[in-house]
Design a protein around this motif. Structure first.
Motif, PDB file in Angstrom:
ATOM      1  N   THR A 159       0.994  -1.705   0.115  1.00 15.73           N
ATOM      2  CA  THR A 159       0.623  -0.447  -0.249  1.00 15.73           C
ATOM      3  C   THR A 159       0.884   1.227   0.049  1.00 15.73           C
ATOM      4  OG1 THR A 159      -0.022  -0.019   2.622  1.00 15.73           O
ATOM      5  CG2 THR A 159      -1.911  -1.377   1.826  1.00 15.73           C
ATOM      6  N   THR A 160       0.038   2.119  -0.281  1.00 10.14           N
ATOM      7  CA  THR A 160       1.140   3.841  -0.180  1.00 10.14           C
ATOM      8  C   THR A 160       1.786   4.125   1.302  1.00 10.14           C
ATOM      9  OG1 THR A 160      -0.839   4.863   0.703  1.00 10.14           O
ATOM     10  CG2 THR A 160      -0.598   4.514  -1.830  1.00 10.14           C
ATOM     11  N   GLY A 161       0.728   2.788   2.862  1.00 11.93           N
ATOM     12  CA  GLY A 161       1.952   3.635   3.685  1.00 11.93           C
ATOM     13  C   GLY A 161       2.386   2.409   4.388  1.00 11.93           C
ATOM     14  N   GLY A 162       3.124   1.065   3.535  1.00 10.42           N
ATOM     15  CA  GLY A 162       3.772   0.589   3.767  1.00 10.42           C
ATOM     16  C   GLY A 162       3.171  -1.644   3.116  1.00 10.42           C
ATOM     17  N   THR A 163       3.274  -2.036   3.881  1.00 11.52           N
ATOM     18  CA  THR A 163       2.722  -3.479   3.545  1.00 11.52           C
ATOM     19  C   THR A 163       2.261  -4.071   4.440  1.00 11.52           C
ATOM     20  OG1 THR A 163       4.274  -4.410   5.098  1.00 11.52           O
ATOM     21  CG2 THR A 163       5.307  -3.883   1.939  1.00 11.52           C
ATOM     22  N   LEU A 164       0.342  -4.885   4.037  1.00 14.29           N
ATOM     23  CA  LEU A 164      -0.094  -5.557   4.866  1.00 14.29           C
ATOM     24  C   LEU A 164      -0.582  -6.918   4.639  1.00 14.29           C
ATOM     25  CD1 LEU A 164      -2.579  -4.733   7.119  1.00 14.29           C
ATOM     26  CD2 LEU A 164      -4.125  -4.396   5.078  1.00 14.29           C
ATOM     27  N   ARG A 165      -0.147  -8.302   5.760  1.00 12.58           N
ATOM     28  CA  ARG A 165      -0.570  -9.380   5.992  1.00 12.58           C
ATOM     29  C   ARG A 165      -1.755  -9.027   6.191  1.00 12.58           C
ATOM     30  NH1 ARG A 165       2.291 -13.680   4.983  1.00 12.58           N
ATOM     31  NH2 ARG A 165       3.948 -12.713   5.908  1.00 12.58           N
ATOM     32  N   VAL A 166      -3.000 -10.111   4.945  1.00 12.54           N
ATOM     33  CA  VAL A 166      -4.295  -9.775   4.904  1.00 12.54           C
ATOM     34  C   VAL A 166      -4.745 -11.135   4.263  1.00 12.54           C
ATOM     35  CG1 VAL A 166      -6.333  -9.515   3.885  1.00 12.54           C
ATOM     36  CG2 VAL A 166      -4.782  -7.882   3.934  1.00 12.54           C
ATOM     37  N   ALA A 167      -5.447 -11.962   5.580  1.00 11.15           N
ATOM     38  CA  ALA A 167      -6.024 -13.237   5.358  1.00 11.15           C
ATOM     39  C   ALA A 167      -7.165 -13.627   4.407  1.00 11.15           C
ATOM     40  CB  ALA A 167      -6.469 -13.938   7.602  1.00 11.15           C
ATOM     41  N   CYS A 168      -6.883 -14.365   3.915  1.00 11.95           N
ATOM     42  CA  CYS A 168      -8.220 -14.926   2.786  1.00 11.95           C
ATOM     43  C   CYS A 168      -8.717 -16.195   2.380  1.00 11.95           C
ATOM     44  CB  CYS A 168      -8.330 -13.638   1.864  1.00 11.95           C
ATOM     45  SG  CYS A 168      -6.849 -13.909   0.881  1.00 11.95           S
ATOM     46  N   PRO A 169      -9.253 -16.525   3.141  1.00  9.35           N
ATOM     47  CA  PRO A 169      -9.317 -18.136   2.078  1.00  9.35           C
ATOM     48  C   PRO A 169     -10.032 -17.849   0.385  1.00  9.35           C
ATOM     49  CG  PRO A 169     -10.975 -17.921   3.063  1.00  9.35           C
ATOM     50  CD  PRO A 169     -10.109 -16.457   3.005  1.00  9.35           C
ATOM     51  N   ILE A 170     -10.157 -17.565   0.012  1.00  4.73           N
ATOM     52  CA  ILE A 170     -10.606 -16.598  -1.444  1.00  4.73           C
ATOM     53  C   ILE A 170     -10.078 -15.857  -1.539  1.00  4.73           C
ATOM     54  CG2 ILE A 170     -12.530 -16.877  -3.176  1.00  4.73           C
ATOM     55  CD1 ILE A 170     -14.084 -18.022  -1.583  1.00  4.73           C
ATOM     56  N   LEU A 171      -8.986 -16.375  -2.843  1.00  2.00           N
ATOM     57  CA  LEU A 171      -7.828 -15.262  -3.983  1.00  2.00           C
ATOM     58  C   LEU A 171      -8.432 -14.795  -5.200  1.00  2.00           C
ATOM     59  CD1 LEU A 171      -5.851 -13.013  -3.663  1.00  2.00           C
ATOM     60  CD2 LEU A 171      -4.222 -14.859  -3.621  1.00  2.00           C
ATOM     61  N   ILE A 172      -9.178 -14.227  -5.808  1.00  2.00           N
ATOM     62  CA  ILE A 172      -9.300 -13.966  -7.480  1.00  2.00           C
ATOM     63  C   ILE A 172      -8.123 -12.916  -7.729  1.00  2.00           C
ATOM     64  CG2 ILE A 172     -11.289 -13.539  -8.415  1.00  2.00           C
ATOM     65  CD1 ILE A 172     -13.520 -13.945  -6.642  1.00  2.00           C
ATOM     66  N   ASP A 173      -8.014 -13.618  -9.148  1.00  2.00           N
ATOM     67  CA  ASP A 173      -7.059 -12.779  -9.944  1.00  2.00           C
ATOM     68  C   ASP A 173      -7.822 -12.329 -10.923  1.00  2.00           C
ATOM     69  OD1 ASP A 173      -4.952 -11.774 -11.179  1.00  2.00           O
ATOM     70  OD2 ASP A 173      -3.405 -12.882 -11.335  1.00  2.00           O
ATOM     71  N   ALA A 174      -8.293 -11.342 -10.644  1.00  2.00           N
ATOM     72  CA  ALA A 174      -9.043  -9.995 -11.901  1.00  2.00           C
ATOM     73  C   ALA A 174      -7.728  -9.260 -12.913  1.00  2.00           C
ATOM     74  CB  ALA A 174     -10.481  -9.896 -10.712  1.00  2.00           C
ATOM     75  N   THR A 175      -6.769  -9.289 -12.153  1.00  2.00           N
ATOM     76  CA  THR A 175      -5.899  -8.190 -13.062  1.00  2.00           C
ATOM     77  C   THR A 175      -5.284  -8.355 -14.482  1.00  2.00           C
ATOM     78  OG1 THR A 175      -3.690 -10.036 -12.730  1.00  2.00           O
ATOM     79  CG2 THR A 175      -4.646  -8.576 -10.836  1.00  2.00           C
ATOM     80  N   GLU A 176      -5.301  -7.308 -15.108  1.00  2.00           N
ATOM     81  CA  GLU A 176      -5.082  -7.139 -16.243  1.00  2.00           C
ATOM     82  C   GLU A 176      -4.566  -8.389 -17.152  1.00  2.00           C
ATOM     83  OE1 GLU A 176      -6.147  -5.514 -20.502  1.00  2.00           O
ATOM     84  OE2 GLU A 176      -6.716  -5.291 -18.533  1.00  2.00           O
ATOM     85  N   TRP A 177      -3.306  -9.064 -16.134  1.00  2.00           N
ATOM     86  CA  TRP A 177      -2.418  -9.901 -17.241  1.00  2.00           C
ATOM     87  C   TRP A 177      -2.059 -11.068 -16.592  1.00  2.00           C
ATOM     88  CZ3 TRP A 177      -1.404  -9.413 -22.014  1.00  2.00           C
ATOM     89  CH2 TRP A 177      -1.176  -7.417 -22.490  1.00  2.00           C
ATOM     90  N   GLY A 178      -2.571 -11.266 -15.032  1.00  2.00           N
ATOM     91  CA  GLY A 178      -2.495 -12.317 -14.595  1.00  2.00           C
ATOM     92  C   GLY A 178      -1.891 -11.944 -13.169  1.00  2.00           C
ATOM     93  N   ASP A 179      -0.941 -11.106 -12.596  1.00  2.00           N
ATOM     94  CA  ASP A 179       0.069 -10.616 -12.278  1.00  2.00           C
ATOM     95  C   ASP A 179       0.255 -11.181 -11.147  1.00  2.00           C
ATOM     96  OD1 ASP A 179       0.572  -9.324 -14.083  1.00  2.00           O
ATOM     97  OD2 ASP A 179      -0.397  -6.952 -13.296  1.00  2.00           O
ATOM     98  N   VAL A 180      -1.493 -12.129 -10.343  1.00  2.00           N
ATOM     99  CA  VAL A 180      -1.228 -12.556  -8.832  1.00  2.00           C
ATOM    100  C   VAL A 180      -0.946 -13.877  -9.301  1.00  2.00           C
ATOM    101  CG1 VAL A 180      -2.399 -13.258  -6.774  1.00  2.00           C
ATOM    102  CG2 VAL A 180      -2.257 -10.815  -7.951  1.00  2.00           C
ATOM    103  N   ILE A 181      -1.621 -14.758 -10.079  1.00  2.00           N
ATOM    104  CA  ILE A 181      -1.195 -16.317 -10.378  1.00  2.00           C
ATOM    105  C   ILE A 181      -0.114 -16.708 -10.392  1.00  2.00           C
ATOM    106  CG2 ILE A 181      -1.895 -18.418 -12.521  1.00  2.00           C
ATOM    107  CD1 ILE A 181      -4.401 -16.902 -13.206  1.00  2.00           C
ATOM    108  N   PRO A 182       1.244 -16.174 -10.872  1.00  2.00           N
ATOM    109  CA  PRO A 182       2.788 -16.593 -10.883  1.00  2.00           C
ATOM    110  C   PRO A 182       2.629 -16.523  -8.982  1.00  2.00           C
ATOM    111  CG  PRO A 182       2.471 -14.864 -12.649  1.00  2.00           C
ATOM    112  CD  PRO A 182       1.863 -14.825 -11.320  1.00  2.00           C
ATOM    113  N   LEU A 183       2.616 -15.780  -7.993  1.00  2.00           N
ATOM    114  CA  LEU A 183       2.715 -15.504  -6.903  1.00  2.00           C
ATOM    115  C   LEU A 183       2.177 -17.002  -5.971  1.00  2.00           C
ATOM    116  CD1 LEU A 183       2.061 -11.843  -5.879  1.00  2.00           C
ATOM    117  CD2 LEU A 183       3.880 -13.130  -6.749  1.00  2.00           C
ATOM    118  N   THR A 184       1.289 -17.730  -6.566  1.00  2.00           N
ATOM    119  CA  THR A 184       0.749 -18.496  -5.973  1.00  2.00           C
ATOM    120  C   THR A 184       1.557 -19.930  -6.308  1.00  2.00           C
ATOM    121  OG1 THR A 184      -0.343 -19.280  -7.904  1.00  2.00           O
ATOM    122  CG2 THR A 184      -1.702 -18.122  -6.562  1.00  2.00           C
TER     123      THR A 184
END
Length: 184
Positions: A159-184
């Protein structure tokens, strides 16, 4: 977090760690049309949702052109779901000012100004928030995905204020280029 008011909707403009929760049922990365609609539907179904976007604009390409026309394929797509609701609102907006929204491709496709698309999406987000948690964090992106085995357990956000850890059981990659998928 700094706030931006658009059509009575407060969106997190510059997300900071103190403005977001530590857990959501669903995190959606990418606030284009698909991601925005996924967030709205998640909230409507009673899930807590966080919609993040690395830019400061929601609606993706639909709201990014000087005058945007929807490439609908066929008109059947307008018959159901959130897109039907969106189109009805676009048509109502232009009808109220004596114009038609079907000006593109020989008067067969919805056409709208980017600011109108943004206003409508903001209103739909605001309505989905009634009785549900739907946070929108702009200028925020996923930099890491946390897992237990093959299961996603959360994300680390920049974020603009630093980093933040967020728990979530569901993550949707709706980015233009599938930017999140390689991180999984």
């Amino acid at each position: 977090a700094a706030m931006l008011m658009v059509v009575g909707v407060a969106l997190m403009m510059a997300a900071r760690a103190d403005g977001l929760k530590g857990r959501y049922d669903v995190v959606i990365a990418g606030a284009g049309t698909g991601g925005t609609c996924a967030a709205i539907q998640a909230a409507r179904m009673g899930s807590s949702a966080l919609l993040i976007e690395e830019t400061d604009w929601i609606g993706g390409q639909m709201n990014a052109a000087a005058v945007t026309s929807m490439d609908e394929g066929g008109l059947l797509v307008r018959e159901r779901g959130i897109y039907r609701e969106f189109c009805e609102r676009v048509e109502a907006h232009y009808r109220a000012i004596g114009k038609t929204a079907e000006t593109a491709y020989f008067f067969r496709h919805i056409c709208l100004e980017p600011r109108v698309g943004r206003q409508i999406l903001d209103a739909m987000i605001n309505e989905a928030r009634k009785g549900a948690v739907l946070d929108v964090a702009l200028r925020t992106r996923v930099i890491e995905v946390t897992r237990e085995g093959n299961a996603v357990t959360g994300v680390v956000l920049q974020t603009t204020g630093g980093t933040l850890r967020v728990a979530c059981p569901i993550l949707i990659d709706a980015t233009e280029w599938g930017d999140v998928i390689p991180l999984t």
